[in-house]
Scaffold this motif. Structure first.
Motif, PDB file in Angstrom:
ATOM      1  N   ALA A  66       0.813  -1.214   0.000  1.00  0.00           N
ATOM      2  CA  ALA A  66       0.000   0.000   0.000  1.00  0.00           C
ATOM      3  C   ALA A  66       0.846   1.264   0.000  1.00  0.00           C
ATOM      4  O   ALA A  66       0.416   2.317   0.472  1.00  0.00           O
ATOM      5  CB  ALA A  66      -0.933   0.011   1.207  1.00  0.00           C
ATOM      6  N   VAL A  67       2.068   1.154  -0.549  1.00  0.00           N
ATOM      7  CA  VAL A  67       2.955   2.305  -0.670  1.00  0.00           C
ATOM      8  C   VAL A  67       3.389   2.402  -2.127  1.00  0.00           C
ATOM      9  O   VAL A  67       3.806   1.413  -2.731  1.00  0.00           O
ATOM     10  CB  VAL A  67       4.195   2.164   0.242  1.00  0.00           C
ATOM     11  N   SER A  68       3.265   3.580  -2.694  1.00  0.00           N
ATOM     12  CA  SER A  68       3.648   3.775  -4.090  1.00  0.00           C
ATOM     13  C   SER A  68       5.162   3.662  -4.254  1.00  0.00           C
ATOM     14  O   SER A  68       5.923   3.944  -3.322  1.00  0.00           O
ATOM     15  CB  SER A  68       3.175   5.143  -4.585  1.00  0.00           C
ATOM     16  N   GLU A  69       5.587   3.235  -5.438  1.00  0.00           N
ATOM     17  CA  GLU A  69       7.015   3.095  -5.696  1.00  0.00           C
ATOM     18  C   GLU A  69       7.638   4.473  -5.890  1.00  0.00           C
ATOM     19  O   GLU A  69       7.108   5.313  -6.607  1.00  0.00           O
ATOM     20  CB  GLU A  69       7.237   2.230  -6.932  1.00  0.00           C
ATOM     21  N   ARG A  70       8.756   4.680  -5.215  1.00  0.00           N
ATOM     22  CA  ARG A  70       9.510   5.913  -5.361  1.00  0.00           C
ATOM     23  C   ARG A  70      10.983   5.600  -5.464  1.00  0.00           C
ATOM     24  O   ARG A  70      11.418   4.528  -5.061  1.00  0.00           O
ATOM     25  CB  ARG A  70       9.296   6.851  -4.142  1.00  0.00           C
ATOM     26  N   GLU A  71      11.735   6.545  -5.975  1.00  0.00           N
ATOM     27  CA  GLU A  71      13.177   6.364  -6.065  1.00  0.00           C
ATOM     28  C   GLU A  71      13.790   6.361  -4.663  1.00  0.00           C
ATOM     29  O   GLU A  71      13.342   7.114  -3.787  1.00  0.00           O
ATOM     30  CB  GLU A  71      13.810   7.479  -6.895  1.00  0.00           C
ATOM     31  N   PRO A  72      14.797   5.531  -4.415  1.00  0.00           N
ATOM     32  CA  PRO A  72      15.478   5.571  -3.116  1.00  0.00           C
ATOM     33  C   PRO A  72      16.132   6.932  -2.888  1.00  0.00           C
ATOM     34  O   PRO A  72      16.579   7.574  -3.843  1.00  0.00           O
ATOM     35  CB  PRO A  72      16.538   4.468  -3.242  1.00  0.00           C
ATOM     36  N   LEU A  73      16.137   7.345  -1.651  1.00  0.00           N
ATOM     37  CA  LEU A  73      16.799   8.606  -1.306  1.00  0.00           C
ATOM     38  C   LEU A  73      18.295   8.374  -1.119  1.00  0.00           C
ATOM     39  O   LEU A  73      18.726   7.270  -0.762  1.00  0.00           O
ATOM     40  CB  LEU A  73      16.209   9.181  -0.020  1.00  0.00           C
ATOM     41  N   THR A  74      19.063   9.417  -1.370  1.00  0.00           N
ATOM     42  CA  THR A  74      20.495   9.355  -1.121  1.00  0.00           C
ATOM     43  C   THR A  74      20.903  10.539  -0.261  1.00  0.00           C
ATOM     44  O   THR A  74      20.176  11.514  -0.154  1.00  0.00           O
ATOM     45  CB  THR A  74      21.290   9.384  -2.447  1.00  0.00           C
ATOM     46  N   GLY A  75      22.051  10.450   0.337  1.00  0.00           N
ATOM     47  CA  GLY A  75      22.537  11.535   1.179  1.00  0.00           C
ATOM     48  C   GLY A  75      23.080  10.988   2.482  1.00  0.00           C
ATOM     49  O   GLY A  75      22.802   9.847   2.872  1.00  0.00           O
TER      50      GLY A  75
ATOM     51  N   SER B 217      12.611  -1.444  11.670  1.00  0.00           N
ATOM     52  CA  SER B 217      11.687  -1.756  10.577  1.00  0.00           C
ATOM     53  C   SER B 217      12.435  -2.454   9.449  1.00  0.00           C
ATOM     54  O   SER B 217      12.640  -1.882   8.374  1.00  0.00           O
ATOM     55  CB  SER B 217      11.018  -0.470  10.063  1.00  0.00           C
ATOM     56  N   PRO B 218      12.854  -3.698   9.679  1.00  0.00           N
ATOM     57  CA  PRO B 218      13.643  -4.391   8.667  1.00  0.00           C
ATOM     58  C   PRO B 218      12.908  -4.600   7.351  1.00  0.00           C
ATOM     59  O   PRO B 218      13.532  -4.817   6.316  1.00  0.00           O
ATOM     60  CB  PRO B 218      13.974  -5.735   9.337  1.00  0.00           C
ATOM     61  N   GLY B 219      11.578  -4.515   7.361  1.00  0.00           N
ATOM     62  CA  GLY B 219      10.822  -4.681   6.130  1.00  0.00           C
ATOM     63  C   GLY B 219      10.574  -3.395   5.377  1.00  0.00           C
ATOM     64  O   GLY B 219       9.865  -3.388   4.367  1.00  0.00           O
ATOM     65  N   MET B 220      11.138  -2.301   5.842  1.00  0.00           N
ATOM     66  CA  MET B 220      10.886  -1.003   5.236  1.00  0.00           C
ATOM     67  C   MET B 220      12.201  -0.374   4.796  1.00  0.00           C
ATOM     68  O   MET B 220      13.187  -0.411   5.525  1.00  0.00           O
ATOM     69  CB  MET B 220      10.169  -0.085   6.246  1.00  0.00           C
ATOM     70  N   PRO B 221      12.240   0.222   3.601  1.00  0.00           N
ATOM     71  CA  PRO B 221      13.480   0.878   3.167  1.00  0.00           C
ATOM     72  C   PRO B 221      13.807   2.075   4.043  1.00  0.00           C
ATOM     73  O   PRO B 221      12.930   2.622   4.724  1.00  0.00           O
ATOM     74  CB  PRO B 221      13.169   1.304   1.729  1.00  0.00           C
ATOM     75  N   THR B 222      15.057   2.494   4.013  1.00  0.00           N
ATOM     76  CA  THR B 222      15.479   3.612   4.852  1.00  0.00           C
ATOM     77  C   THR B 222      14.687   4.868   4.531  1.00  0.00           C
ATOM     78  O   THR B 222      14.430   5.693   5.410  1.00  0.00           O
ATOM     79  CB  THR B 222      16.987   3.861   4.665  1.00  0.00           C
TER      80      THR B 222
ATOM     81  N   GLU C 291      10.787   9.265   6.131  1.00  0.00           N
ATOM     82  CA  GLU C 291       9.439   9.815   5.961  1.00  0.00           C
ATOM     83  C   GLU C 291       8.630   9.711   7.250  1.00  0.00           C
ATOM     84  O   GLU C 291       7.815  10.595   7.553  1.00  0.00           O
ATOM     85  CB  GLU C 291       8.743   9.078   4.814  1.00  0.00           C
ATOM     86  N   THR C 292       8.847   8.653   8.012  1.00  0.00           N
ATOM     87  CA  THR C 292       8.156   8.511   9.293  1.00  0.00           C
ATOM     88  C   THR C 292       8.552   9.634  10.249  1.00  0.00           C
ATOM     89  O   THR C 292       7.696  10.260  10.884  1.00  0.00           O
ATOM     90  CB  THR C 292       8.484   7.152   9.935  1.00  0.00           C
TER      91      THR C 292
END
Length: 218
Positions: A134-143, A157-162, A167-168
């Protein structure tokens, strides 16, 4: 007696802010100040008790509200509204935990877990959304900040990208800021009649930024 002391201290927050005086609290209770010191050894100890109670109460309100919903977006909105409702009903306690730091007070580690309840709740909701697609695909963030957040993502949150962790945290700050902005009178002469609606707009904007999809609308 501990509960009575804290109840009187909360009333003093409304008139004196965080500048609590154990002697003033004792006077209102009809006790000698030495008697109060048997329950709270210092002003800071009493402040800590009030801070922990406030974090836990608003956190529980958000958790209960979210638990009654079905989709991640519904839980996200319910948690935010519950926190706002609690803040409007308890403005001085909200100011204690999310207002200006109390001069000379250093919060102990005991406050960390209660302070993160809403943040962890938002993280859990977003993690659930990722797992449910239920989350739209977005480009990974860098920095550099993404590199700093990577260990937190792996731990909590091992199942969630950084990106989701970033965003949280950003959404949590936006929620708190929006509530404080309203509570401290910054919406006067702008939004007067539908502040709840404006707050929901802000929460939905944060949800869109985080990629939350309204699965109920599918």
């Amino acid at each position: 007696m501990t509960g009575e002391i804290k109840a009187v201290a909360r009333r003093h927050l409304a008139t004196d802010g965080a500048n609590l005086s154990l002697r003033a609290v004792a006077r209102d209770l009809g006790m000698a100040s030495s008697a109060v010191y048997r329950y709270f050894a210092s002003r800071d100890e009493l402040l800590t008790a009030l801070i922990i109670d406030a974090y836990n109460t608003v956190g529980e309100a958000a958790e209960v509200a979210a638990s009654g919903q079905t989709t991640p977006l519904e839980k996200w909105l319910a948690a935010g509204h519950a926190a706002r409702d609690w803040a409007l009903a308890n403005p001085h306690e909200w100011a204690l935990i999310y207002g200006s730091p109390v001069p000379g007070y250093q919060a102990p580690e005991d406050t960390i877990v209660p302070a993160t309840r809403i943040l962890l709740l938002l993280g859990a909701i977003l993690t659930e959304a990722y797992q449910a697609g239920a989350v739209s695909e977005r480009e990974p963030l860098t920095g550099r900040f993404i590199e700093e957040l990577a260990p937190i993502a792996a731990q909590y949150s091992p199942g969630m990208p950084t990106r989701g962790i970033a965003e949280t945290i950003a959404a949590f700050f936006q929620f708190c800021g929006a509530i404080s902005y309203e509570l401290f009178g910054q919406l006067k002469n702008s939004v007067e009649e539908d502040r709840r609606g404006f707050f929901e707009f802000q929460m939905r904007t944060a949800a869109t930024t985080a990629g939350l999809i309204d699965t109920a609308a599918r």
